[in-house]
Enzyme design. Sequence first.
Site, PDB file in Angstrom:
ATOM      1  N   GLU A   1       0.970  -0.781  -0.269  1.00  0.00           N
ATOM      2  CA  GLU A   1       0.442  -0.035  -0.065  1.00  0.00           C
ATOM      3  C   GLU A   1       0.868   1.264   0.144  1.00  0.00           C
ATOM      4  OE1 GLU A   1      -3.604   0.781   2.335  1.00  0.00           O
ATOM      5  OE2 GLU A   1      -2.814   2.583   3.417  1.00  0.00           O
TER       6      GLU A   1
ATOM      7  N   HIS B   1      -7.876   3.334  -3.416  1.00  0.00           N
ATOM      8  CA  HIS B   1      -9.450   3.503  -2.350  1.00  0.00           C
ATOM      9  C   HIS B   1     -10.586   4.278  -2.492  1.00  0.00           C
ATOM     10  CE1 HIS B   1      -6.097   1.858   0.603  1.00  0.00           C
ATOM     11  NE2 HIS B   1      -5.808   1.337  -0.134  1.00  0.00           N
TER      12      HIS B   1
ATOM     13  N   GLY C   1     -15.328   5.502   4.927  1.00  0.00           N
ATOM     14  CA  GLY C   1     -14.309   6.138   5.310  1.00  0.00           C
ATOM     15  C   GLY C   1     -14.284   6.777   6.632  1.00  0.00           C
ATOM     16  N   ASP C   2     -13.476   7.906   7.765  1.00  0.00           N
ATOM     17  CA  ASP C   2     -13.945   8.315   8.691  1.00  0.00           C
ATOM     18  C   ASP C   2     -15.145   9.371   8.892  1.00  0.00           C
ATOM     19  OD1 ASP C   2     -12.543   5.566  10.326  1.00  0.00           O
ATOM     20  OD2 ASP C   2     -10.514   6.852   9.757  1.00  0.00           O
TER      21      ASP C   2
ATOM     22  N   ALA D   1     -19.735   0.831   3.672  1.00  0.00           N
ATOM     23  CA  ALA D   1     -18.889   0.946   3.073  1.00  0.00           C
ATOM     24  C   ALA D   1     -20.075  -0.771   1.636  1.00  0.00           C
ATOM     25  CB  ALA D   1     -17.662  -0.097   2.808  1.00  0.00           C
TER      26      ALA D   1
ATOM     27  N   TYR E   1     -11.352  -5.828  10.084  1.00  0.00           N
ATOM     28  CA  TYR E   1     -11.224  -5.381  11.131  1.00  0.00           C
ATOM     29  C   TYR E   1     -10.601  -6.596  12.633  1.00  0.00           C
ATOM     30  CZ  TYR E   1     -12.252  -1.433   9.648  1.00  0.00           C
ATOM     31  OH  TYR E   1     -12.118   0.104   7.730  1.00  0.00           O
TER      32      TYR E   1
ATOM     33  N   HIS F   1     -13.835  -3.005  14.532  1.00  0.00           N
ATOM     34  CA  HIS F   1     -14.264  -1.097  13.969  1.00  0.00           C
ATOM     35  C   HIS F   1     -14.033  -0.540  15.084  1.00  0.00           C
ATOM     36  CE1 HIS F   1     -15.208   2.141  12.499  1.00  0.00           C
ATOM     37  NE2 HIS F   1     -14.506   2.029  10.739  1.00  0.00           N
TER      38      HIS F   1
ATOM     39  N   LYS G   1     -21.072  -6.652   3.919  1.00  0.00           N
ATOM     40  CA  LYS G   1     -20.157  -6.310   2.715  1.00  0.00           C
ATOM     41  C   LYS G   1     -19.950  -6.520   1.510  1.00  0.00           C
ATOM     42  CE  LYS G   1     -16.456  -3.666   4.793  1.00  0.00           C
ATOM     43  NZ  LYS G   1     -15.675  -3.032   5.653  1.00  0.00           N
TER      44      LYS G   1
HETATM   45  P1  FAD Z   1     -17.937  -0.029   7.226  1.00  0.00           P
HETATM   46  O1  FAD Z   1     -17.813  -1.048   6.739  1.00  0.00           O
HETATM   47  O2  FAD Z   1     -18.971   0.718   6.418  1.00  0.00           O
HETATM   48  O3  FAD Z   1     -18.286  -0.238   8.532  1.00  0.00           O
HETATM   49  C1  FAD Z   1     -17.841   0.548   9.365  1.00  0.00           C
HETATM   50  C2  FAD Z   1     -18.716   0.667  10.872  1.00  0.00           C
HETATM   51  O4  FAD Z   1     -20.120   0.831  10.377  1.00  0.00           O
HETATM   52  C3  FAD Z   1     -18.208  -0.994  11.166  1.00  0.00           C
HETATM   53  O5  FAD Z   1     -18.446  -0.797  12.832  1.00  0.00           O
HETATM   54  C4  FAD Z   1     -18.997  -2.017  10.487  1.00  0.00           C
HETATM   55  O6  FAD Z   1     -19.112  -2.553  11.602  1.00  0.00           O
HETATM   56  C5  FAD Z   1     -20.666  -0.989  10.616  1.00  0.00           C
HETATM   57  N1  FAD Z   1     -21.896  -1.223   9.956  1.00  0.00           N
HETATM   58  C6  FAD Z   1     -21.365  -1.293   8.431  1.00  0.00           C
HETATM   59  N2  FAD Z   1     -22.274  -1.645   8.153  1.00  0.00           N
HETATM   60  C7  FAD Z   1     -23.439  -1.672   8.473  1.00  0.00           C
HETATM   61  C8  FAD Z   1     -24.824  -2.521   8.601  1.00  0.00           C
HETATM   62  N3  FAD Z   1     -25.170  -2.548   7.562  1.00  0.00           N
HETATM   63  N4  FAD Z   1     -25.348  -1.716   9.690  1.00  0.00           N
HETATM   64  C9  FAD Z   1     -25.294  -1.307  10.941  1.00  0.00           C
HETATM   65  N5  FAD Z   1     -23.506  -1.436  11.563  1.00  0.00           N
HETATM   66  C10 FAD Z   1     -22.814  -1.452   9.711  1.00  0.00           C
HETATM   67  N6  FAD Z   1      -9.464   5.813   4.732  1.00  0.00           N
HETATM   68  C11 FAD Z   1      -9.174   6.735   3.747  1.00  0.00           C
HETATM   69  O7  FAD Z   1     -10.396   7.757   4.773  1.00  0.00           O
HETATM   70  N7  FAD Z   1      -8.836   6.187   3.227  1.00  0.00           N
HETATM   71  C12 FAD Z   1      -7.810   4.940   2.652  1.00  0.00           C
HETATM   72  O8  FAD Z   1      -7.597   5.052   1.775  1.00  0.00           O
HETATM   73  C13 FAD Z   1      -8.539   3.913   3.362  1.00  0.00           C
HETATM   74  N8  FAD Z   1      -7.221   2.991   3.311  1.00  0.00           N
HETATM   75  C14 FAD Z   1      -7.888   1.844   3.899  1.00  0.00           C
HETATM   76  C15 FAD Z   1      -7.522   1.046   3.690  1.00  0.00           C
HETATM   77  C16 FAD Z   1      -7.133  -0.197   4.921  1.00  0.00           C
HETATM   78  C17 FAD Z   1      -7.145  -2.089   4.558  1.00  0.00           C
HETATM   79  C18 FAD Z   1      -8.017  -0.298   5.960  1.00  0.00           C
HETATM   80  C19 FAD Z   1      -8.799  -1.319   7.096  1.00  0.00           C
HETATM   81  C20 FAD Z   1      -8.959   1.364   6.524  1.00  0.00           C
HETATM   82  C21 FAD Z   1      -8.756   2.137   5.344  1.00  0.00           C
HETATM   83  N9  FAD Z   1      -9.742   3.476   5.531  1.00  0.00           N
HETATM   84  C22 FAD Z   1      -9.114   4.392   4.951  1.00  0.00           C
HETATM   85  C23 FAD Z   1     -10.041   3.617   6.836  1.00  0.00           C
HETATM   86  C24 FAD Z   1     -11.412   3.185   6.662  1.00  0.00           C
HETATM   87  O9  FAD Z   1     -12.330   4.498   6.028  1.00  0.00           O
HETATM   88  C25 FAD Z   1     -12.062   3.228   8.161  1.00  0.00           C
HETATM   89  O10 FAD Z   1     -11.636   2.230   9.028  1.00  0.00           O
HETATM   90  C26 FAD Z   1     -13.563   3.340   8.420  1.00  0.00           C
HETATM   91  O11 FAD Z   1     -13.914   3.952   9.503  1.00  0.00           O
HETATM   92  C27 FAD Z   1     -14.540   2.328   7.983  1.00  0.00           C
HETATM   93  O12 FAD Z   1     -14.200   2.313   6.562  1.00  0.00           O
HETATM   94  P2  FAD Z   1     -14.898   0.751   6.570  1.00  0.00           P
HETATM   95  O13 FAD Z   1     -15.048   0.993   4.253  1.00  0.00           O
HETATM   96  O14 FAD Z   1     -14.511  -0.630   7.365  1.00  0.00           O
HETATM   97  O15 FAD Z   1     -17.183   1.044   6.720  1.00  0.00           O
END
Ligand code: FAD
Length: 286
Positions: A17, A78, A109-110, A124, A144, A148, A164
């Site tokens: 990465e 990403h 995203g955060d 996501a 995670y 998460h 997902k």
């Molecule tokens: P999600 O999969 O949407 O999950 C987020 C939270 O919501 C989790 O707690 C999950 O349990 C919960 N959730 C999911 N679906 C549901 C549902 N249907 N109902 C209720 N709750 C739900 N960030 C950046 O800004 N740029 C990057 O390039 C970047 N790269 C990354 C690369 C990797 C390998 C990783 C592990 C993380 C990266 N991140 C990046 C950070 C990421 O954006 C954050 O961790 C973010 O907070 C969560 O993203 P996610 O896609 O996992 O979210």
Amino acid sequence: MKISEMFGKGKTILSFEVFPPKKTMPVDTIYETLDGLKDLNPAFISVTYGAGGNAADRTTCEIASAIKHKYGIESAAHLTCVNNSREDILKILGDFKECGVENILALRGDINPNVPPKDDFKYASELITFIKENGSFGISGACYPEGHLDSENMVEDILNLKKKVDAGAEHLMSQLFFDNSCFYNFLEKARIAGVNVPIEAGIMPVTNKKSIERMVSMCGASLPPKFTKMMQRYENNPEALRDAGIAYAIDQIVDLISNGVDGIHLYTMNNPYVAGKISNAVSSLL
Ligand code: FAD
């Protein structure tokens, strides 16, 4: 080539990465990084997407395209959705297609407390569904090993991970961790829950104390005593800390490969020296 097609030959793959240079740095500095990484033979290189999401920022797309077309290495861009509307995402997908980017790591995203999220995508999984409807990209998701931070518990997080995958994620890349047993426990639960796509283990070598402390506070990775002792002993000796960090990452990776994991996703921190030391040490095991 779609990333999901790289697995299933009984081997562990190694991927990297990188992140786009900060706005204050010339964009060309990334090419020095890629020049240093290209001979290490990663299966693919992924490029992060700036938090805060800016549809006009084509840097991730340009770098992912250069990795594929200039360096001849498969790439993944990403993409985060929390601050993007459907229209923004459509525009970015158009850019990816135009640049020949084939793989996307689809992320929520955060959530930045100072930037109200847009309403179109909450998770996501919704972005994944949208990408599937609007192109033929290979789609990856994040996972995670220690849960998460927003999640109430591991079971809930894994059930959300399954959503997902059901939405179309064909491959997962994990958050960094320093204790392999966390990854093995997670993997077991994920497989029981029916998450049957390849899962790569995210490994971040310690290169300096500050950056690792910042990462750990952001992602909540637990620190085994062996790791903390290393940080404490060498915190005032950057070269020793770097070398110990490289040795720690190699040790983690050897154990992961011996346990037959699908892949190792190395957070290179744009540091070809460190990536090179690690890749060369494990190349005969892959
Ligand atoms: P999600 O999969 O949407 O999950 C987020 C939270 O919501 C989790 O707690 C999950 O349990 C919960 N959730 C999911 N679906 C549901 C549902 N249907 N109902 C209720 N709750 C739900 N960030 C950046 O800004 N740029 C990057 O390039 C970047 N790269 C990354 C690369 C990797 C390998 C990783 C592990 C993380 C990266 N991140 C990046 C950070 C990421 O954006 C954050 O961790 C973010 O907070 C969560 O993203 P996610 O896609 O996992 O979210």
